[in-house]
Design a protein around this motif. Structure first.
Motif, PDB file in Angstrom:
ATOM      1  N   HIS A   1      -6.027  -0.330   4.675  1.00  0.00           N
ATOM      2  CA  HIS A   1      -6.417  -0.329   3.265  1.00  0.00           C
ATOM      3  C   HIS A   1      -6.258  -1.727   2.656  1.00  0.00           C
ATOM      4  CE1 HIS A   1      -4.683   3.706   4.330  1.00  0.00           C
ATOM      5  NE2 HIS A   1      -5.943   3.987   4.070  1.00  0.00           N
TER       6      HIS A   1
ATOM      7  N   CYS B   1       0.143   4.063   1.446  1.00  0.00           N
ATOM      8  CA  CYS B   1      -0.121   4.940   2.587  1.00  0.00           C
ATOM      9  C   CYS B   1       1.112   5.004   3.496  1.00  0.00           C
ATOM     10  CB  CYS B   1      -1.344   4.457   3.369  1.00  0.00           C
ATOM     11  SG  CYS B   1      -1.032   3.030   4.441  1.00  0.00           S
TER      12      CYS B   1
ATOM     13  N   CYS C   1      -1.857  -2.718   6.620  1.00  0.00           N
ATOM     14  CA  CYS C   1      -2.597  -1.484   6.931  1.00  0.00           C
ATOM     15  C   CYS C   1      -4.085  -1.722   6.709  1.00  0.00           C
ATOM     16  CB  CYS C   1      -2.097  -0.334   6.072  1.00  0.00           C
ATOM     17  SG  CYS C   1      -2.530  -0.517   4.326  1.00  0.00           S
TER      18      CYS C   1
ATOM     19  N   CYS D   1       0.848  -1.188   0.000  1.00  0.00           N
ATOM     20  CA  CYS D   1       0.000   0.000   0.000  1.00  0.00           C
ATOM     21  C   CYS D   1       0.882   1.236   0.000  1.00  0.00           C
ATOM     22  CB  CYS D   1      -0.929   0.002   1.209  1.00  0.00           C
ATOM     23  SG  CYS D   1      -2.119   1.367   1.202  1.00  0.00           S
TER      24      CYS D   1
HETATM   25 ZN   LIG Z   1      -2.548   1.584   3.457  1.00  0.00          ZN
END
Ligand SMILES: [Zn+2]
Length: 197
Positions: A122, A110, A120, A108
Motif C-alpha cells: 500500500h 494494514c 508494504c 500503513c
Molecule cells: Zn499496508
C-alpha cells in the motif's frame, strides 16, 4: 500414477486457491504507467520505495495504482495521505513523509505494516501515485517538496498593481543633467514595489 491431484491430496486445494478480488472503488487516482516518471522528485520516491520493499511488493503496488485503488489522496507539507482499497471491506490508511530530498518514511494500518526497511504494497502504491502527481502537476510537486507553488507565485506577482508614472517615463526617456541616480532608484521603487518577502 496420474499427475492429477486427487481430492484427498492435501495440496489439491492450492490448485483452486485464488487471491481475494480487490473491491472496486471510484474516484481513485488511476496511473496508466506506474513509475514512468521523469521529474527528479518523482524518480526519488519511486527509487526509495523499490529499494525498501521486498521483491513481490512493487508488482502488486503497480496493480493497485493502475486500477485506481488509491483514493482520497492528499499531498501537503512534504507528506501524502491516502486510503487504499484492497480485498478487505475496510480501506487501509497509508501515509508517506519526505524526510530529506531523497529519503522518505512510510506508515500503513494494514497487518503487514511498514518498517524503515520494508514497506508494504500500500505504501509503495501510494509512492507510485505521489510520483505520478509530482511528475504531472506543479502544484502537487510544490506541496510535496515544500517549495513555493510556481503557479501561485506567478499569480500573486501578476496581481500586484503596477502604476506607471508617466512623468518618470518622460524623465527616463529624456535624460536631464539634474536627474541623479538616487532619484531614479527612488522613483523606480515607487513604481515597481518590491515583492513580498
Ligand atoms: Zn499496508
Amino acid at each position: 500414477m496420474s499427475p492429477r491431484r486427487s481430492g484427498r491430496d492435501p495440496w489439491a486445494r492450492w490448485d483452486r486457491w485464488e487471491p481475494k478480488p480487490r473491491i472496486a472503488v471510484t474516484g481513485g487516482v488511476e496511473v496508466a504507467r506506474p513509475g514512468k516518471v521523469s521529474n527528479v522528485d518523482a524518480v526519488a520516491i519511486i527509487a526509495f520505495a523499490l529499494s525498501h520493499s521486498s521483491s513481490a511488493i512493487p508488482g502488486r503496488a503497480r496493480t493497485y495504482a493502475r486500477h485506481g485503488q488509491v483514493v482520497n489522496v492528499s499531498i501537503d507539507d512534504e507528506s501524502a495521505q491516502a486510503e487504499i482499497q484492497g480485498s478487505d471491506p475496510r480501506p487501509y490508511q497509508v501515509a508517506l513523509r519526505r524526510t530529506a530530498s531523497k529519503s522518505f518514511a512510510a506508515d500503513c494500518t494494514c497487518p503487514y505494516g511498514c518498517t524503515p526497511g520494508s514497506w508494504c504494497k500500500h505504501a509503495v502504491a501510494l509512492a507510485y501515485v505521489v510520483a505520478e502527481l509530482v511528475d504531472s502537476d506543479p502544484a502537487s510537486a510544490a506541496r510535496w517538496t515544500g517549495s513555493a507553488d510556481p503557479a501561485a507565485a506567478a499569480a500573486a506577482a501578476a496581481a500586484v498593481p503596477v502604476a506607471v508614472d508617466p512623468e518618470l517615463l518622460a524623465r527616463l526617456a529624456a535624460p536631464r543633467s539634474d536627474l541623479v541616480q538616487h532619484d531614479v532608484l527612488t522613483r523606480a521603487a515607487e513604481v515597481v514595489p518590491l515583492p513580498p518577502a
